[in-house]
Design a protein around this motif. Structure first.
Motif, PDB file in Angstrom:
ATOM      1  N   LEU A  43    -112.177  85.831  43.642  1.00 42.86           N
ATOM      2  CA  LEU A  43    -111.234  85.311  44.640  1.00 42.86           C
ATOM      3  C   LEU A  43    -110.177  84.437  43.979  1.00 42.86           C
ATOM      4  O   LEU A  43    -108.986  84.526  44.309  1.00 42.86           O
ATOM      5  CB  LEU A  43    -111.991  84.464  45.671  1.00 42.86           C
ATOM      6  N   SER A  44    -110.650  83.631  43.026  1.00 45.04           N
ATOM      7  CA  SER A  44    -109.732  82.753  42.311  1.00 45.04           C
ATOM      8  C   SER A  44    -108.709  83.589  41.535  1.00 45.04           C
ATOM      9  O   SER A  44    -107.501  83.285  41.549  1.00 45.04           O
ATOM     10  CB  SER A  44    -110.531  81.865  41.365  1.00 45.04           C
ATOM     11  N   LEU A  92    -101.429  75.725  25.282  1.00 48.42           N
ATOM     12  CA  LEU A  92    -101.895  74.336  25.376  1.00 48.42           C
ATOM     13  C   LEU A  92    -103.197  74.193  24.579  1.00 48.42           C
ATOM     14  O   LEU A  92    -103.969  75.161  24.479  1.00 48.42           O
ATOM     15  CB  LEU A  92    -102.152  73.957  26.845  1.00 48.42           C
ATOM     16  N   THR A 130     -96.644  78.759  32.216  1.00 47.36           N
ATOM     17  CA  THR A 130     -97.115  77.404  31.893  1.00 47.36           C
ATOM     18  C   THR A 130     -98.317  77.010  32.741  1.00 47.36           C
ATOM     19  O   THR A 130     -99.350  76.583  32.211  1.00 47.36           O
ATOM     20  CB  THR A 130     -95.973  76.373  32.114  1.00 47.36           C
ATOM     21  N   GLN A 131     -98.132  77.173  34.053  1.00 45.06           N
ATOM     22  CA  GLN A 131     -99.159  76.665  34.971  1.00 45.06           C
ATOM     23  C   GLN A 131    -100.376  77.578  35.068  1.00 45.06           C
ATOM     24  O   GLN A 131    -101.496  77.104  35.200  1.00 45.06           O
ATOM     25  CB  GLN A 131     -98.580  76.499  36.388  1.00 45.06           C
ATOM     26  N   LEU A 132    -100.155  78.879  35.048  1.00 45.67           N
ATOM     27  CA  LEU A 132    -101.281  79.783  35.258  1.00 45.67           C
ATOM     28  C   LEU A 132    -101.914  80.277  33.965  1.00 45.67           C
ATOM     29  O   LEU A 132    -103.123  80.491  33.907  1.00 45.67           O
ATOM     30  CB  LEU A 132    -100.868  80.989  36.120  1.00 45.67           C
ATOM     31  N   VAL A 133    -101.081  80.477  32.947  1.00 43.75           N
ATOM     32  CA  VAL A 133    -101.631  80.992  31.680  1.00 43.75           C
ATOM     33  C   VAL A 133    -101.929  79.856  30.700  1.00 43.75           C
ATOM     34  O   VAL A 133    -102.876  79.929  29.923  1.00 43.75           O
ATOM     35  CB  VAL A 133    -100.665  82.030  31.039  1.00 43.75           C
ATOM     36  N   GLY A 134    -101.137  78.783  30.766  1.00 44.23           N
ATOM     37  CA  GLY A 134    -101.334  77.664  29.844  1.00 44.23           C
ATOM     38  C   GLY A 134    -100.468  77.786  28.608  1.00 44.23           C
ATOM     39  O   GLY A 134    -100.857  77.343  27.529  1.00 44.23           O
ATOM     40  N   GLU A 184    -116.556  84.145  43.773  1.00 42.93           N
ATOM     41  CA  GLU A 184    -115.633  83.001  43.758  1.00 42.93           C
ATOM     42  C   GLU A 184    -114.589  83.171  42.660  1.00 42.93           C
ATOM     43  O   GLU A 184    -113.408  82.901  42.862  1.00 42.93           O
ATOM     44  CB  GLU A 184    -116.413  81.690  43.535  1.00 42.93           C
ATOM     45  N   LEU A 190     -95.081  80.294  35.872  1.00 48.36           N
ATOM     46  CA  LEU A 190     -96.232  81.206  35.873  1.00 48.36           C
ATOM     47  C   LEU A 190     -96.959  81.165  34.519  1.00 48.36           C
ATOM     48  O   LEU A 190     -98.182  81.068  34.449  1.00 48.36           O
ATOM     49  CB  LEU A 190     -95.695  82.612  36.153  1.00 48.36           C
ATOM     50  N   VAL A 235    -108.536  86.777  33.887  1.00 50.77           N
ATOM     51  CA  VAL A 235    -107.413  86.583  34.813  1.00 50.77           C
ATOM     52  C   VAL A 235    -106.081  86.613  34.058  1.00 50.77           C
ATOM     53  O   VAL A 235    -105.063  87.072  34.592  1.00 50.77           O
ATOM     54  CB  VAL A 235    -107.569  85.269  35.634  1.00 50.77           C
ATOM     55  N   HIS A 252    -104.683  83.788  42.015  1.00 55.18           N
ATOM     56  CA  HIS A 252    -103.713  83.625  40.925  1.00 55.18           C
ATOM     57  C   HIS A 252    -102.663  84.746  40.984  1.00 55.18           C
ATOM     58  O   HIS A 252    -101.460  84.487  40.907  1.00 55.18           O
ATOM     59  CB  HIS A 252    -104.428  83.692  39.568  1.00 55.18           C
ATOM     60  N   GLN A 289    -105.943  72.807  25.189  1.00 56.99           N
ATOM     61  CA  GLN A 289    -107.210  73.022  25.916  1.00 56.99           C
ATOM     62  C   GLN A 289    -107.465  74.483  26.268  1.00 56.99           C
ATOM     63  O   GLN A 289    -108.549  74.825  26.739  1.00 56.99           O
ATOM     64  CB  GLN A 289    -107.270  72.162  27.192  1.00 56.99           C
ATOM     65  N   LYS A 290    -106.442  75.324  26.051  1.00 59.02           N
ATOM     66  CA  LYS A 290    -106.617  76.756  26.329  1.00 59.02           C
ATOM     67  C   LYS A 290    -107.308  77.383  25.117  1.00 59.02           C
ATOM     68  O   LYS A 290    -106.691  77.606  24.080  1.00 59.02           O
ATOM     69  CB  LYS A 290    -105.245  77.410  26.567  1.00 59.02           C
ATOM     70  N   LEU A 298    -108.501  84.551  29.286  1.00 58.01           N
ATOM     71  CA  LEU A 298    -109.572  84.911  30.223  1.00 58.01           C
ATOM     72  C   LEU A 298    -109.213  86.231  30.909  1.00 58.01           C
ATOM     73  O   LEU A 298    -108.055  86.669  30.836  1.00 58.01           O
ATOM     74  CB  LEU A 298    -109.726  83.799  31.267  1.00 58.01           C
TER      75      LEU A 298
END
Lengths: 312, 127
Positions: free
Chosen positions: A123-124, A256, A154-158, A120, A152, A265, A128, A258-259, A263
């Motif tokens: 796949l995630s 951010l 902002t939304q995917l890496v944070g 999973e 990319l 990814v 991405h 919370q990051k 990871l």
């Protein structure tokens, strides 16, 4: 009564003989009576004794039969217990086997669950990467490419603040930023290691890092907890390449809250960005230079001819 | 595939929307409808019934919080579970979203397994 007077049934004669006989008879009778009496008495006693013995024997027989029955029951009960013990032993073995199967099934299930989670996650990650590259190459308009690059990160890496630097002559020039004013970002002269030590003070560690990443082509990505990373240098610096040439650098200044850390990814995304961001930007610049005109087939023919000449 | 559940994704970023749709395609029997801002979301909500809504907070025209407010006052969707997706991780934002009627809160960058788990939880889909 007459007999009694005469001393019995036989009348004694006048002589003593007769008297003696009578006496003898009487005595004998007495003895006989006594014997008979004794005999009957003994017989009665014996009979009583026999009856008692019989009773005793009957009782004994009854007791023995009861005992026998009890013993039989006991024996049957022992056999039943032995059978039950055998059954318990068999059931215990069966229980152990079942428990062993359950443990094995649990191990398999846990392994499958872990594998499922890994698949999973994989796949995630692939999703991405697919989405990022799809969006990045979905347009040739520079504004859109830059917007996608910003999204990319902002939304995917944070990313909270980042900038894109491109090589212009001997300088690295910031061309776009988010979360940090573009006007605050300096042009960075590329010294190729020839910069004097006294000049070093005029530039902060970020500048040094960007230059180093550009020169070496080796990305800088903070490993481990980002909250403990140095504040005076970017969290990540990724070289942008076209073929083997480094043409620019992506700088991520902060992330951010919370990051917590990069990871796997993110590493894959950085790798993808390193290879695709510059080509997307260059494609958009070339498209802008051609005033948004798509090349015709003649351009492809010319290129193919040239390639063909090169091959000769 | 006959969809058992319907989901509305309200997100202005095409990249995020595509990523959410990819993630939600992993949930069996879930049909996803996309809306690119709050107003478009309301339009889609007026046209049909949805079992769950995922919405970004920061959007042009109508943001996610206003959309949640409108959803809660809509008789058809007042009980529909809403998941808020935002870049802000602060506890205050979370509190504000929950007070307005959101059921869950996911911060960016999103992770597909997290989105799937939250959607399944709210739709009571047994894993």
């Amino acid at each position: 009564m007459a007999d009694r007077k005469t001393g019995g049934g036989q009348q004694p004669d006048a002589k003593g003989e007769a008297s003696g006989d009578i006496k003898t008879d009487a005595s004998a009778k007495i003895e006989r009576d006594s014997f008979v009496h004794t005999f009957f008495k003994k017989g009665a006693e014996f009979t009583d004794e026999l009856l008692r013995e019989n009773d005793r024997l009957r009782k004994r027989l009854f007791d023995l039969e009861s005992e026998n029955a009890a013993l039989r029951t006991h024996l049957a009960s022992d056999e039943a217990i032995r059978e039950l013990l055998r059954k318990i032993e068999y059931l215990e073995r069966e229980k152990e086997q079942l428990l062993s199967h359950v443990r094995e099934a649990e191990r398999n299930s846990s392994h499958l669950f872990t594998r499922y989670s890994e698949v999973e996650e994989e796949l995630s990650n692939l999703a991405h990467l697919y989405v990022a590259s799809y969006q990045l190459h979905s347009t040739l308009h520079l504004r859109e490419v830059l917007r996608h690059l910003k999204e990319l990160l902002t939304q995917l890496v944070g990313s909270r603040a980042h900038a894109f630097y491109l090589k212009d002559g001997s300088d690295l020039v910031p061309i776009s930023s988010d979360g940090i004013e573009l006007s605050r970002l300096p042009r960075l002269a590329i010294h190729a290691g020839s910069r004097k030590e006294e000049d070093r003070g005029s530039r902060d560690r970020t500048g040094d890092l960007i230059e180093r990443v550009f020169m070496t082509g080796v990305a800088h990505i903070e490993e481990g907890e980002l909250s403990t990373a140095p504040r005076d240098q970017p969290a990540a610096c990724v070289p942008m390449r076209i073929d083997d040439a480094v043409v620019g650098v992506i700088v991520i200044y902060s992330l951010l809250d919370q990051k917590e850390q990069f990871l796997p990814v993110d590493y894959a995304l950085f790798k993808m960005l390193g290879a695709h961001a510059a080509t997307a930007l260059m494609g958009a610049l070339l498209f802008a230079n051609s005033n948004g005109k798509f090349p015709g087939l003649e351009a492809i023919d010319a290129i193919t001819r040239n390639v063909g000449d090169d091959l000769k | 595939m006959s969809a058992e559940y319907t989901c509305l994704v309200v997100e202005d970023s095409p990249m995020m929307r595509q990523l959410l749709v990819f993630a939600l395609s992993r949930v069996k029997n879930l049909r996803v409808t996309e809306a690119d801002d709050g107003v478009d979301g309301l339009r889609k909500l007026a046209a049909g019934r949805f079992d769950i809504i995922l919405t970004d907070i920061n959007m042009p025209i109508m943001d996610g919080l206003k959309l949640v407010k409108r959803v809660r006052s809509d008789p058809m969707h007042k009980d529909t579970p809403v998941i808020i997706i935002t870049t802000e991780g602060a506890a205050e934002d979370r509190k504000r979203a929950i007070e307005l009627g959101a059921n869950a809160y996911i911060t960016k960058p999103i992770q597909a397994p997290q989105v799937i788990a939250k959607v399944k939880e709210l739709l009571k889909i047994v894993p």
